[in-house]
Scaffold this active site. Structure first.
Site, mmCIF file in Angstrom:
data_model
loop_
_atom_site.group_PDB
_atom_site.id
_atom_site.type_symbol
_atom_site.label_atom_id
_atom_site.label_comp_id
_atom_site.label_asym_id
_atom_site.label_seq_id
_atom_site.Cartn_x
_atom_site.Cartn_y
_atom_site.Cartn_z
ATOM 1 N N GLY A 11 5.863 71.833 47.779
ATOM 2 C CA GLY A 11 5.845 73.292 47.678
ATOM 3 C C GLY A 11 5.166 73.753 46.387
ATOM 4 O O GLY A 11 4.737 72.946 45.560
ATOM 5 N N MET A 13 6.434 75.256 43.706
ATOM 6 C CA MET A 13 7.142 74.797 42.509
ATOM 7 C C MET A 13 7.115 73.278 42.415
ATOM 8 O O MET A 13 6.964 72.720 41.325
ATOM 9 C CB MET A 13 8.590 75.304 42.501
ATOM 10 C CG MET A 13 8.749 76.736 42.031
ATOM 11 S SD MET A 13 8.075 76.992 40.379
ATOM 12 C CE MET A 13 9.104 75.916 39.413
ATOM 13 N N GLY A 87 16.956 75.289 41.598
ATOM 14 C CA GLY A 87 16.211 76.524 41.327
ATOM 15 C C GLY A 87 15.991 77.421 42.515
ATOM 16 O O GLY A 87 15.448 78.517 42.362
ATOM 17 N N THR A 88 16.402 76.969 43.715
ATOM 18 C CA THR A 88 16.176 77.798 44.900
ATOM 19 C C THR A 88 16.927 79.120 44.770
ATOM 20 O O THR A 88 18.073 79.145 44.323
ATOM 21 C CB THR A 88 16.643 77.040 46.165
ATOM 22 O OG1 THR A 88 15.842 75.875 46.292
ATOM 23 C CG2 THR A 88 16.507 77.890 47.412
ATOM 24 N N ALA A 111 19.584 78.049 37.743
ATOM 25 C CA ALA A 111 18.984 79.252 37.144
ATOM 26 C C ALA A 111 18.067 79.901 38.166
ATOM 27 O O ALA A 111 17.326 79.216 38.872
ATOM 28 C CB ALA A 111 18.192 78.884 35.892
ATOM 29 N N ALA A 112 18.130 81.219 38.242
ATOM 30 C CA ALA A 112 17.230 81.947 39.138
ATOM 31 C C ALA A 112 15.836 82.023 38.528
ATOM 32 O O ALA A 112 14.872 82.350 39.211
ATOM 33 C CB ALA A 112 17.763 83.356 39.382
ATOM 34 N N HIS A 144 6.101 89.801 43.769
ATOM 35 C CA HIS A 144 5.897 88.384 44.069
ATOM 36 C C HIS A 144 4.864 88.223 45.177
ATOM 37 O O HIS A 144 4.599 89.154 45.934
ATOM 38 C CB HIS A 144 7.206 87.715 44.505
ATOM 39 C CG HIS A 144 8.141 87.432 43.362
ATOM 40 N ND1 HIS A 144 9.039 88.353 42.879
ATOM 41 C CD2 HIS A 144 8.302 86.309 42.589
ATOM 42 C CE1 HIS A 144 9.720 87.823 41.869
ATOM 43 N NE2 HIS A 144 9.287 86.587 41.664
ATOM 44 N N LYS A 148 6.761 84.620 49.456
ATOM 45 C CA LYS A 148 8.159 84.551 49.013
ATOM 46 C C LYS A 148 9.089 84.955 50.147
ATOM 47 O O LYS A 148 8.887 85.973 50.806
ATOM 48 C CB LYS A 148 8.377 85.452 47.782
ATOM 49 C CG LYS A 148 9.787 85.325 47.224
ATOM 50 C CD LYS A 148 9.894 85.894 45.820
ATOM 51 C CE LYS A 148 11.303 85.829 45.265
ATOM 52 N NZ LYS A 148 11.844 84.487 45.109
ATOM 53 N N GLY A 154 15.730 86.488 42.993
ATOM 54 C CA GLY A 154 16.935 86.051 42.278
ATOM 55 C C GLY A 154 16.929 86.557 40.838
ATOM 56 O O GLY A 154 17.975 86.914 40.279
HETATM 57 P P1 NAD Z 1 7.589 76.742 48.814
HETATM 58 O O1 NAD Z 1 7.851 77.287 50.179
HETATM 59 O O2 NAD Z 1 6.180 76.671 48.332
HETATM 60 O O3 NAD Z 1 8.232 75.290 48.671
HETATM 61 C C1 NAD Z 1 9.456 74.907 49.253
HETATM 62 C C2 NAD Z 1 9.278 73.475 49.756
HETATM 63 O O4 NAD Z 1 10.534 73.003 50.241
HETATM 64 C C3 NAD Z 1 8.267 73.398 50.912
HETATM 65 O O5 NAD Z 1 7.251 72.470 50.588
HETATM 66 C C4 NAD Z 1 9.120 72.923 52.077
HETATM 67 O O6 NAD Z 1 8.426 72.074 52.992
HETATM 68 C C5 NAD Z 1 10.229 72.161 51.336
HETATM 69 N N1 NAD Z 1 11.367 71.884 52.211
HETATM 70 C C6 NAD Z 1 11.886 72.654 53.190
HETATM 71 N N2 NAD Z 1 12.873 71.981 53.833
HETATM 72 C C7 NAD Z 1 12.975 70.774 53.232
HETATM 73 C C8 NAD Z 1 13.804 69.641 53.443
HETATM 74 N N3 NAD Z 1 14.724 69.616 54.415
HETATM 75 N N4 NAD Z 1 13.652 68.563 52.631
HETATM 76 C C9 NAD Z 1 12.726 68.563 51.647
HETATM 77 N N5 NAD Z 1 11.886 69.605 51.413
HETATM 78 C C10 NAD Z 1 12.025 70.699 52.186
HETATM 79 O O7 NAD Z 1 8.458 77.641 47.834
HETATM 80 P P2 NAD Z 1 8.357 77.734 46.232
HETATM 81 O O8 NAD Z 1 7.504 78.903 45.871
HETATM 82 O O9 NAD Z 1 8.048 76.377 45.666
HETATM 83 O O10 NAD Z 1 9.857 78.159 45.905
HETATM 84 C C11 NAD Z 1 10.968 77.353 46.285
HETATM 85 C C12 NAD Z 1 12.254 78.054 45.883
HETATM 86 O O11 NAD Z 1 12.315 78.132 44.459
HETATM 87 C C13 NAD Z 1 12.352 79.500 46.380
HETATM 88 O O12 NAD Z 1 13.693 79.801 46.671
HETATM 89 C C14 NAD Z 1 11.885 80.315 45.180
HETATM 90 O O13 NAD Z 1 12.369 81.641 45.174
HETATM 91 C C15 NAD Z 1 12.475 79.489 44.058
HETATM 92 N N6 NAD Z 1 11.845 79.656 42.745
HETATM 93 C C16 NAD Z 1 12.683 79.551 41.694
HETATM 94 C C17 NAD Z 1 12.166 79.628 40.407
HETATM 95 C C18 NAD Z 1 13.117 79.464 39.247
HETATM 96 O O14 NAD Z 1 12.663 79.489 38.081
HETATM 97 N N7 NAD Z 1 14.403 79.251 39.500
HETATM 98 C C19 NAD Z 1 10.793 79.812 40.207
HETATM 99 C C20 NAD Z 1 9.965 79.909 41.311
HETATM 100 C C21 NAD Z 1 10.506 79.808 42.592
#
Ligand code: NAD
Length: 261
Positions: A11, A13, A87-88, A111-112, A144, A148, A154
């Site tokens: 993904g 992140m 971080g999700t 952490a969000a 965003h 998203k 968050g």
């Molecule tokens: P993204 O959709 O690009 O990546 C998520 C990944 O998770 C995808 O590659 C997907 O295939 C994978 N996934 C789904 N089901 C899975 C499973 N069963 N097993 C393994 N992998 C699986 O999303 P992103 O932009 O990388 O964001 C991911 C999460 O992190 C979101 O909830 C986002 O809001 C959050 N986020 C948090 C922060 C923070 O600082 N806390 C920063 C950015 C994003």
């Protein structure tokens, strides 16, 4: 050497964290876990779609994936004795509870938003609210990218809850959007969510008084801003006792180490 199991590795992140880990000599990427269909073609043997097979006691699991996977990862970490950096965003109350339950048995940083800039924004918000009378209105605008899944973000929820608590408003004073007729209630904090294009993360807290206003704003231009905080959190949980920690704890520990070293 701390061994990292990265969940959601393909993904947005996941890719940023993989890149940051490549430059860290004390953290080793042991496994990249993804849905089978999302594993990049030609990926090496460290890639897997089997979280259960990837995690062993003493590992640090780093997950940026989906709420369901966040819960599964938390339960597995508690069972195996692995620490967790989670971080999700967009978790419901049951999912948050599952993570708190795991933190009774292993160290968890949740952490969000893992950027140091947002940590500073939270402190600036605290100072601004302490300095201004409660007649000043608070609104939050977040932007965003179009991919998203959750709204509001968050981070916006975290900032909104902070403002509501600081002002002593009821939890229901935090709302999303605005429509229709009628005056804005005085005790309200509204979050406005924009979605589109490739914005990585932009949060502005607007505090508006009579004849003047101020805006506290953080803009993430690169996911490295989050990935650096994630690596600091991984180092922190690797040596921490069971418990639920925030980025404040991570930053505090890093500042303490810098002062004593
Ligand atoms: P993204 O959709 O690009 O990546 C998520 C990944 O998770 C995808 O590659 C997907 O295939 C994978 N996934 C789904 N089901 C899975 C499973 N069963 N097993 C393994 N992998 C699986 O999303 P992103 O932009 O990388 O964001 C991911 C999460 O992190 C979101 O909830 C986002 O809001 C959050 N986020 C948090 C922060 C923070 O600082 N806390 C920063 C950015 C994003």
């Amino acid at each position: 050497m701390t061994e990292i199991v990265l969940v959601g590795a393909a993904g947005r992140m996941g890719r940023a964290i993989t890149e940051a880990l490549a430059g860290a000599s004390d953290l080793a990427l042991k496994a990249s876990v993804e849905r089978g269909e999302a594993i990049p073609p030609g990926a090496g043997r460290t890639w897997s779609n089997d979280l259960g097979a990837a995690v062993a006691g003493g590992d640090v699991v780093v997950e940026f994936s989906t709420p369901g996977v966040a819960v599964a990862a938390a339960r597995l970490c508690a069972e195996r004795g692995a620490a967790l950096v989670s971080g999700t965003t967009g978790l419901d109350a049951d999912a948050e509870r599952a993570i708190r339950d795991a933190a009774a048995r292993v160290a968890v940083v949740r952490a969000a938003n893992f950027s140091l800039g947002v940590l500073a924004l939270r402190r600036a918000l605290e100072a601004a609210l302490a300095a201004l009378p409660p007649s000043w209105d608070i609104e939050i605008v977040e932007r965003h990218h179009r991919g998203k899944q959750d709204a509001p973000s968050g981070t916006a929820l975290m900032l909104g809850r902070q403002a509501v608590e600081r002002r002593g408003y009821a939890a229901a004073a935090l709302r999303t959007g605005r429509t229709g007729r009628g005056l804005r209630p005085r005790e309200e904090v509204a979050i406005h969510s924009l979605r589109g294009g490739t914005w990585i993360g932009d949060h502005a807290v607007v505090i508006a008084g009579a004849g003047e206003w101020l805006e506290l704003r953080h803009v993430a231009e690169d996911r490295a801003a989050f990935a650096n905080g994630v690596l600091a959190a991984a180092r922190f949980v690797a040596g921490a006792s069971p418990g639920l920690y925030t980025l404040e704890h991570v930053a505090g520990a890093a500042a303490g180490a810098a002062a004593s070293g």
